[in-house]
Design an enzyme around this catalytic site. Structure first.
Site, short mmCIF file in Angstrom:
data_model
loop_
_atom_site.label_atom_id
_atom_site.label_comp_id
_atom_site.label_asym_id
_atom_site.label_seq_id
_atom_site.Cartn_x
_atom_site.Cartn_y
_atom_site.Cartn_z
CB ALA A 49 -0.90 -0.04 1.62
CB THR B 52 10.33 2.60 -6.03
OG1 THR B 52 11.35 2.72 -6.95
CG2 THR B 52 10.41 3.41 -5.24
CG ASP B 53 14.25 1.60 -9.96
OD1 ASP B 53 13.24 2.29 -9.97
OD2 ASP B 53 14.83 1.22 -11.39
CD GLU B 54 10.19 5.78 -9.41
OE1 GLU B 54 10.11 7.01 -9.49
OE2 GLU B 54 9.66 5.21 -9.87
CE1 TYR C 143 5.66 5.82 -5.05
CE2 TYR C 143 7.43 6.12 -6.95
CZ TYR C 143 6.85 4.95 -5.68
OH TYR C 143 6.95 3.91 -6.15
CE LYS D 210 8.39 2.47 -1.68
NZ LYS D 210 6.66 1.68 -0.99
CG LEU E 293 5.33 5.27 -20.91
CD1 LEU E 293 4.88 6.93 -21.42
CD2 LEU E 293 6.26 5.47 -20.84
N PRO F 165 1.64 11.32 -24.90
CG PRO F 165 0.68 12.21 -22.85
CD PRO F 165 0.67 11.65 -24.23
P1 NAD Z 1 -1.12 1.11 -7.37
O1 NAD Z 1 -1.25 3.23 -6.66
O2 NAD Z 1 -1.30 1.26 -8.28
O3 NAD Z 1 -2.08 0.54 -5.83
C1 NAD Z 1 -1.74 1.46 -4.45
C2 NAD Z 1 -3.19 0.77 -3.89
O4 NAD Z 1 -2.85 0.90 -2.34
C3 NAD Z 1 -3.86 0.83 -4.17
O5 NAD Z 1 -5.41 -0.66 -4.26
C4 NAD Z 1 -4.24 1.85 -3.38
O6 NAD Z 1 -6.17 2.14 -2.50
C5 NAD Z 1 -4.05 1.25 -1.82
N1 NAD Z 1 -3.45 2.36 -0.59
C6 NAD Z 1 -3.23 3.93 -0.65
N2 NAD Z 1 -2.59 4.87 -0.18
C7 NAD Z 1 -3.76 3.47 1.16
C8 NAD Z 1 -3.71 3.63 2.44
N3 NAD Z 1 -3.99 4.59 3.28
N4 NAD Z 1 -4.35 2.17 2.84
C9 NAD Z 1 -4.58 1.70 2.41
N5 NAD Z 1 -4.16 1.62 1.32
C10 NAD Z 1 -3.96 2.41 0.54
O7 NAD Z 1 0.33 0.67 -6.88
P2 NAD Z 1 1.45 -0.32 -7.05
O8 NAD Z 1 1.53 0.00 -9.00
O9 NAD Z 1 1.11 -1.46 -7.81
O10 NAD Z 1 2.06 0.27 -6.46
C11 NAD Z 1 2.75 -1.09 -5.34
C12 NAD Z 1 3.67 -0.67 -4.31
O11 NAD Z 1 4.86 -1.41 -5.07
C13 NAD Z 1 4.00 0.59 -4.11
O12 NAD Z 1 4.35 0.61 -2.58
C14 NAD Z 1 5.43 0.94 -4.95
O13 NAD Z 1 6.27 1.71 -4.11
C15 NAD Z 1 6.24 -0.73 -4.89
N6 NAD Z 1 6.61 -0.11 -6.28
C16 NAD Z 1 6.12 -0.09 -7.72
C17 NAD Z 1 6.38 -0.36 -8.82
C18 NAD Z 1 5.46 0.53 -10.73
O14 NAD Z 1 6.48 0.20 -11.25
N7 NAD Z 1 4.62 0.71 -10.04
C19 NAD Z 1 8.04 -0.26 -8.90
C20 NAD Z 1 8.84 -0.36 -7.87
C21 NAD Z 1 7.68 -0.44 -6.46
P1 TYD Z 2 5.84 6.59 -15.01
O1 TYD Z 2 4.76 4.81 -16.07
O2 TYD Z 2 5.22 7.56 -14.07
O3 TYD Z 2 6.38 5.88 -14.06
P2 TYD Z 2 8.11 5.97 -13.13
O4 TYD Z 2 8.05 7.59 -13.15
O5 TYD Z 2 7.63 5.86 -11.43
O6 TYD Z 2 9.23 6.34 -13.88
O7 TYD Z 2 6.95 7.13 -16.13
C1 TYD Z 2 7.33 6.35 -16.82
C2 TYD Z 2 8.37 7.40 -18.02
O8 TYD Z 2 7.57 7.45 -18.94
C3 TYD Z 2 9.19 8.77 -17.14
O9 TYD Z 2 9.87 9.12 -17.67
C4 TYD Z 2 7.74 9.41 -17.35
C5 TYD Z 2 7.35 9.53 -19.31
N1 TYD Z 2 6.24 9.76 -19.03
C6 TYD Z 2 6.05 10.04 -20.42
O10 TYD Z 2 6.91 10.61 -20.87
N2 TYD Z 2 4.47 10.73 -20.31
C7 TYD Z 2 3.71 10.06 -19.16
O11 TYD Z 2 2.57 10.36 -20.00
C8 TYD Z 2 3.74 9.30 -18.11
C9 TYD Z 2 2.47 9.48 -17.56
C10 TYD Z 2 5.37 9.17 -18.62
#
Ligand code: NAD
Ligand code: TYD
Length: 360
Positions: free
Chosen positions: A84, A136-138, A162, A166, A202, A217
């Site tokens: 979450a 995350t790697d960020e 963000y 994290k 994206l 975009p």
């Molecule tokens: P997401 O935004 O799709 O999902 C987040 C979920 O958390 C949602 O279901 C939301 O309702 C819930 N949530 C938000 N705030 C909450 C709260 N206060 N209490 C309870 N639930 C809450 O995110 P995701 O892309 O599935 O990412 C999940 C995890 O993985 C995150 O911790 C993110 O930092 C990490 N992560 C994501 C990516 C990626 O590429 N998406 C990569 C590496 C790590």
């Molecule tokens: P995103 O999916 O938001 O992941 P993150 O920022 O966590 O890496 O974005 C991936 C890459 O794509 C990032 O370099 C930003 C770029 N991006 C665009 O160029 N256009 C877009 O509309 C979005 C959402 C992201």
């Protein structure tokens, strides 16, 4: 039967993880999913598992200490998998506070409730209790275009609200491990893609816009690099870390799949053109002419790339899904779930899109 407490299981990665775990363990495990159902949480993602006796959904905020304490009191939780979070960089630039609340305070509440439930009077923990913090790697910041990788030992240097939130949550987990010998792991994963991803990110945004003939975009010069991993490979890695990982360790998870954003967009366009039938009216809409360069994201990290050597050498995990195959599966899923996309892009999403993008 082992009981998992999953937070954020109604989001993108959490729901994929729950599907993966039931696919693998079926009735051998129980999952309790705690999710506040923010804009990013969607019960539709879990329709297929709702009827299971070994699945329970609890709508609660992870910052709500009483609610989380109650869940630990009423259930003998063996494993926590903490997804979450607020997860979108662009939203964190517009509204940072909610990221600090959920990602930092929420993680503190989860850690403390788990510690109170698990810790024995002598400060030890029962065998088998484990907390996995999904990060995350960020947190490692940005790499030069021409070299370098993120290792588990790379110093933290987050740039966006963000990634700063994290990083803070990771530090809290480290502090719990060091101070209380709390049984945890941290995983830092690269960008995920796949089914159920919300179209603010994206890949689903580009798929959705292209199918409607809307502008695509691209921020800045389109040459920022991300290391893309198919979400099911991430779910598998998380399970393997909990099964085979050494406690108190961090594991980086990545796809060995670096691509510039503009390359990603071209691959999506080509794949859509291949997959859409010749008589499908959407085929004429999908075109590279839709690509539109827009203002760059503030503080935009240039390149992310994970060295997943440790997880490969210690645990035997490696990314399995090649990018072209993963993109075909992802697009196939979005084709089969048009209603899902319609539902999540109606209402609030439109307002978000209009505020964020000034292109039609
Ligand atoms: P997401 O935004 O799709 O999902 C987040 C979920 O958390 C949602 O279901 C939301 O309702 C819930 N949530 C938000 N705030 C909450 C709260 N206060 N209490 C309870 N639930 C809450 O995110 P995701 O892309 O599935 O990412 C999940 C995890 O993985 C995150 O911790 C993110 O930092 C990490 N992560 C994501 C990516 C990626 O590429 N998406 C990569 C590496 C790590
Ligand atoms: P995103 O999916 O938001 O992941 P993150 O920022 O966590 O890496 O974005 C991936 C890459 O794509 C990032 O370099 C930003 C770029 N991006 C665009 O160029 N256009 C877009 O509309 C979005 C959402 C992201």
């Amino acid at each position: 039967m082992r009981t998992y407490l999953v937070t954020g299981g109604a989001g993108f990665i959490g729901s994929n993880y729950i599907h993966y775990m039931f696919g693998k363990y079926d009735n051998e495990i129980r999952i309790i999913n705690v999710d506040a159902l923010t804009y990013a949480g969607n019960p539709e993602n879990l329709q297929e598992v709702e009827g299971r006796e070994n699945y329970t959904f609890v709508r609660a905020d992870i910052c709500d200490k009483e609610a989380i304490t109650r869940i630990f009191a009423e259930n003998d939780i063996d494993r926590v998998v903490h997804f979450a979070a607020e997860s979108h960089v662009d939203r964190s630039i517009k509204s940072p506070e909610v990221f600090v609340r959920t990602n930092v305070l929420g993680t503190a509440v989860m850690l403390n409730c788990a510690r109170e439930a698990w810790e024995r009077p002598d400060g030890t923990y029962p065998e088998g209790k484990r907390f996995l913090h999904v990060s995350t790697d960020e947190v490692y910041g940005s790499l030069e275009e021409d070299g370098g990788y993120f290792y588990e030992t790379t110093p933290y240097a987050p740039h966006s609200p963000y990634s700063a939130s994290k990083a803070s949550s990771d530090m809290l987990v480290r502090a719990y491990m060091d101070t209380y010998h709390f049984p945890a792991n941290i995983t830092n994963c690269s960008n995920n893609y796949g089914p159920y991803q919300f179209p603010e990110k994206l890949i689903p945004l580009i798929i959705n816009n292209a199918l409607q003939g809307k502008k695509l975009p691209v921020y800045g010069d389109g040459k920022n690099v991300r290391d893309w991993l198919y979400v099911e490979d991430h779910a598998k890695a998380i399970d393997m870390v909990q099964e085979k990982g050494r406690l108190f360790e961090t594991y980086n998870i990545g796809g060995h799949n670096e691509k510039q954003n503009i390359e990603i967009i071209h691959i999506i366009i080509e794949t859509l053109q291949e997959m859409l039938a010749a008589d499908d009216p959407r085929r004429a809409l999908v075109s590279p002419d839709l690509i539109t360069y827009v203002e760059d994201r503030k503080g935009h990290d240039r390149r992310y790339a994970i060295a997943p050597d440790k997880i490969r050498d210690e645990i035997g995990w490696e990314p399995e899904t090649m990018f072209r195959e993963g993109i075909r599966r992802t697009i196939g899923w979005y084709f089969a779930h048009e209603d899902w996309m319609k539902n999540v892009t109606s209402g609030e999403y439109q307002k978000y899109y209009d505020d964020m993008y000034h292109v039609k």
